[in-house]
Motif scaffolding. Structure first.
Motif, PDB file in Angstrom:
ATOM      1  N   UNK A   1       0.811  -1.221   0.000  1.00 57.16           N
ATOM      2  CA  UNK A   1       0.000   0.000   0.000  1.00 57.16           C
ATOM      3  C   UNK A   1       0.842   1.268   0.000  1.00 57.16           C
ATOM      4  N   UNK A   2       2.026   1.184  -0.608  1.00 55.05           N
ATOM      5  CA  UNK A   2       2.826   2.387  -0.809  1.00 55.05           C
ATOM      6  C   UNK A   2       2.260   3.211  -1.948  1.00 55.05           C
ATOM      7  N   UNK A   3       2.992   4.206  -2.425  1.00 51.19           N
ATOM      8  CA  UNK A   3       2.450   5.091  -3.471  1.00 51.19           C
ATOM      9  C   UNK A   3       2.086   4.379  -4.768  1.00 51.19           C
ATOM     10  N   UNK A   4       2.845   3.346  -5.169  1.00 54.24           N
ATOM     11  CA  UNK A   4       2.499   2.616  -6.394  1.00 54.24           C
ATOM     12  C   UNK A   4       1.211   1.830  -6.196  1.00 54.24           C
TER      13      UNK A   4
ATOM     14  N   UNK B   1       7.454  -2.878  -3.132  1.00 54.21           N
ATOM     15  CA  UNK B   1       8.556  -1.966  -2.868  1.00 54.21           C
ATOM     16  C   UNK B   1       9.911  -2.654  -2.888  1.00 54.21           C
ATOM     17  N   UNK B   2      10.949  -1.873  -2.654  1.00 57.49           N
ATOM     18  CA  UNK B   2      12.317  -2.395  -2.574  1.00 57.49           C
ATOM     19  C   UNK B   2      12.737  -2.340  -1.114  1.00 57.49           C
ATOM     20  N   UNK B   3      12.363  -3.355  -0.359  1.00 55.73           N
ATOM     21  CA  UNK B   3      12.512  -3.307   1.092  1.00 55.73           C
ATOM     22  C   UNK B   3      13.754  -4.002   1.629  1.00 55.73           C
TER      23      UNK B   3
ATOM     24  N   UNK C   1       4.727  -3.330 -10.326  1.00 60.54           N
ATOM     25  CA  UNK C   1       4.974  -1.899 -10.565  1.00 60.54           C
ATOM     26  C   UNK C   1       5.672  -1.279  -9.364  1.00 60.54           C
ATOM     27  N   UNK C   2       6.252  -0.113  -9.592  1.00 60.68           N
ATOM     28  CA  UNK C   2       6.905   0.618  -8.514  1.00 60.68           C
ATOM     29  C   UNK C   2       8.299   0.084  -8.230  1.00 60.68           C
ATOM     30  N   UNK C   3       8.766   0.304  -7.008  1.00 59.42           N
ATOM     31  CA  UNK C   3      10.129  -0.082  -6.647  1.00 59.42           C
ATOM     32  C   UNK C   3      10.378  -1.578  -6.748  1.00 59.42           C
ATOM     33  N   UNK C   4       9.324  -2.392  -6.608  1.00 59.39           N
ATOM     34  CA  UNK C   4       9.493  -3.838  -6.750  1.00 59.39           C
ATOM     35  C   UNK C   4       9.963  -4.195  -8.148  1.00 59.39           C
ATOM     36  N   UNK C   5       9.591  -3.372  -9.120  1.00 57.80           N
ATOM     37  CA  UNK C   5       9.959  -3.614 -10.509  1.00 57.80           C
ATOM     38  C   UNK C   5      11.198  -2.832 -10.925  1.00 57.80           C
TER      39      UNK C   5
ATOM     40  N   UNK D   1       6.872   5.978  -8.570  1.00 55.71           N
ATOM     41  CA  UNK D   1       5.939   4.980  -8.047  1.00 55.71           C
ATOM     42  C   UNK D   1       4.512   5.303  -8.479  1.00 55.71           C
ATOM     43  N   UNK D   2       4.137   6.578  -8.389  1.00 55.76           N
ATOM     44  CA  UNK D   2       2.795   6.980  -8.829  1.00 55.76           C
ATOM     45  C   UNK D   2       2.655   6.789 -10.332  1.00 55.76           C
TER      46      UNK D   2
END
Length: 493
Positions: free
Chosen positions: A160-163, A246-248, A458-462, A471-472
């Motif tokens: 539930x981050x920005x992406x 995300x990239x955690x 999508x987002x940092x995970x990608x 991310x948005x």
């Protein structure tokens, strides 16, 4: 756009901020919006530049230039200058789902590529953006948008981050039924627990989550996909799944003495502090307390700066931030020409506070930690460092060489590692069976499809560790791709 001669008549003004020594006594936001009169003048500085570079959204030399979500910046600058706030809000929301976040925590690459910035200080785009959306909430212009029809399609979003929030918002407005899974106890991801309250008040995040819930999005917290619910179960229950985890994976420090007590990852420090603040105003003691201690932050980026600001509010005895790169120049170098992001010296809010508290900037440049030394109880007591010299190799690449005789010992009882992120966590990806490379999900930009049918990323995970605006951007784009996947075509922008 704006007043034709505004950039000649008005100077850039810095957004209003509370006194550094005053704001160190609380956890409230350190900045405040301009008055309407000042914002009108700042909007008037926007030039009729013909080809605006501020919203081009691309990378130059690996660094973001312009706005990745292509905000219609000149248009709402002009509307603010003319006092047409509601119209400005309408233009802003056409491209940005969450201006209240970007207007507070985005590093504003749009300002670096502002045409006016070729010779003068850029237009205060970020402050104008924040004020537009804040005024929208204050005046009741932002209300729940309930979709008129539902498609019957169900989508699961993990993270539930920005992406994740951007994709959820878009897909919900397209009429799909969206469920967002979050393993933490509150939605928001990085926005909730990765960014300190003094930069982004959590009431702002909660307000947006409440609005999204009222619009029909279901948030499931305290639920870790892969443990509490399996990937197989999700794929059976939902028509599509989007990975926005995300990239955690925080990058570790491989150094002698790393096992000493008192060494923490930056995000563990920041997230535990915010959670304790929200849960009990620190009464529960469930946070890393550095009061009266010597603190060293390893890593020269924004996360490190947030650690500095947090330590100052906890009344540390001293705080120093180590960075491997040299001190940045005061103005652009010939290698860093406009419209690329300006790699120039700046004084972040945390450094202003440290100067006010201790009389000096806490940053140390071109420095490398060589060894960590613990006391007889196994707790860190000091760091050994050496200064580095950045030199250009004959092949054109830059390397760092140690400078003999510059060794130094630094007292420290707490060390925070803020040297970036390696990528997303792998067990979940393995359970879904998606392909990963370099700790990132393999999914082409613009398509976002993984190798598994119906699973997107999508987002940092990608893309790896990046900016909130990217991310948005990816959250909006993956929503369009999922909508097309489910419906054969998409109504989304």
């Amino acid at each position: 756009m704006g007043k034709a001669t505004g950039f000649l008549e008005y100077a850039r003004e810095k957004s209003k901020e509370r006194s550094p020594l005053t704001r160190l006594n609380d956890w409230k936001e350190y900045s405040a919006p301009f008055s309407d009169e000042k914002l009108s003048r700042q909007g008037a500085r926007c030039m009729d530049c013909g080809t605006p570079f501020c919203h081009m959204g691309m990378e130059i030399q690996g660094i973001t230039t312009g706005c990745p979500i292509n905000n219609l910046i000149p248009e709402w600058n002009d509307l603010v200058y003319r006092g047409k706030w509601k119209e400005a809000l309408d233009r802003l929301l056409k491209t940005n789902n969450f201006p209240e976040f970007t207007g507070r925590v985005c590093p504003a690459p749009c300002e670096g590529s502002c045409t006016l910035a070729i010779s003068d200080p850029a237009v205060t785009i970020k402050s104008i953006e924040r004020t537009i959306i804040d005024k929208g909430f204050e005046n009741g212009w932002i209300t729940p948008r309930i979709p008129e029809k539902r498609t019957g399609k169900k989508i699961a979003i993990i993270g539930s981050g920005p992406a994740g929030l951007a994709s959820a918002d878009q897909l919900n407005q397209a009429g799909h039924t969206v469920t967002v899974f979050e393993r933490a106890d509150r939605p928001g991801g990085l926005l909730m627990y990765g960014i300190p309250n003094m930069k982004l008040d959590k009431g702002i995040v909660e307000r947006r989550i409440k609005l999204l819930s009222q619009e029909g999005i279901d948030f499931v917290t305290n639920t870790e996909v892969g443990k509490d619910i399996t990937a197989e179960q999700l794929r059976k229950q939902f028509d599509a799944v989007i990975l926005c985890t995300g990239a955690q994976r925080q990058r570790n420090l491989d150094i002698e003495g790393r096992e000493a007590k008192g060494i923490h990852f930056a995000m563990d420090y920041l997230s535990s502090t915010t959670k304790s603040l929200l849960d009990s105003n620190f009464e529960d003691g469930q946070f890393i307390d550095v009061e009266g201690k010597d603190v060293i932050v390893i890593g020269g980026g924004d996360t490190g700066a947030d650690c500095v600001a947090t330590a100052l509010r906890q009344k540390c005895r001293s705080v120093v931030q180590f960075g491997k790169h040299p001190l940045l120049p005061a103005t652009r170098t010939p290698e860093n020409m406009w419209p690329a992001y300006p790699n120039v010296f700046s004084l972040d809010y945390a450094y202003e506070e440290a100067e006010a508290k201790f009389g000096e900037d806490p940053r140390q440049y071109s420095i490398q930690t060589k060894k960590i030394v613990a006391d007889e109880n196994g707790h860190i007591k000091e760091l050994l460092t050496i200064q580095m010299e950045k030199v250009q190799h004959e092949n054109g690449q830059y390397i760092f060489n140690e400078i003999p005789g510059t060794e130094k010992v630094w007292p420290a009882q707490h060390v925070f590692i803020a040297i970036g992120f390696e990528g997303t966590e792998q067990p979940l990806l393995q359970q879904f069976g998606v392909t990963a490379k370099n700790q990132k999900v393999v999914a082409a930009y613009g398509e976002y499809k993984t190798n598994v049918e119906g699973v997107f990323a999508a987002g940092d995970a990608r893309r790896g560790q990046s900016l909130i605006v990217w991310a948005i951007n990816e959250g909006r784009e993956v929503a369009r791709e999922v909508d097309s996947y489910l419906m054969g075509a998409s109504v989304l922008p």
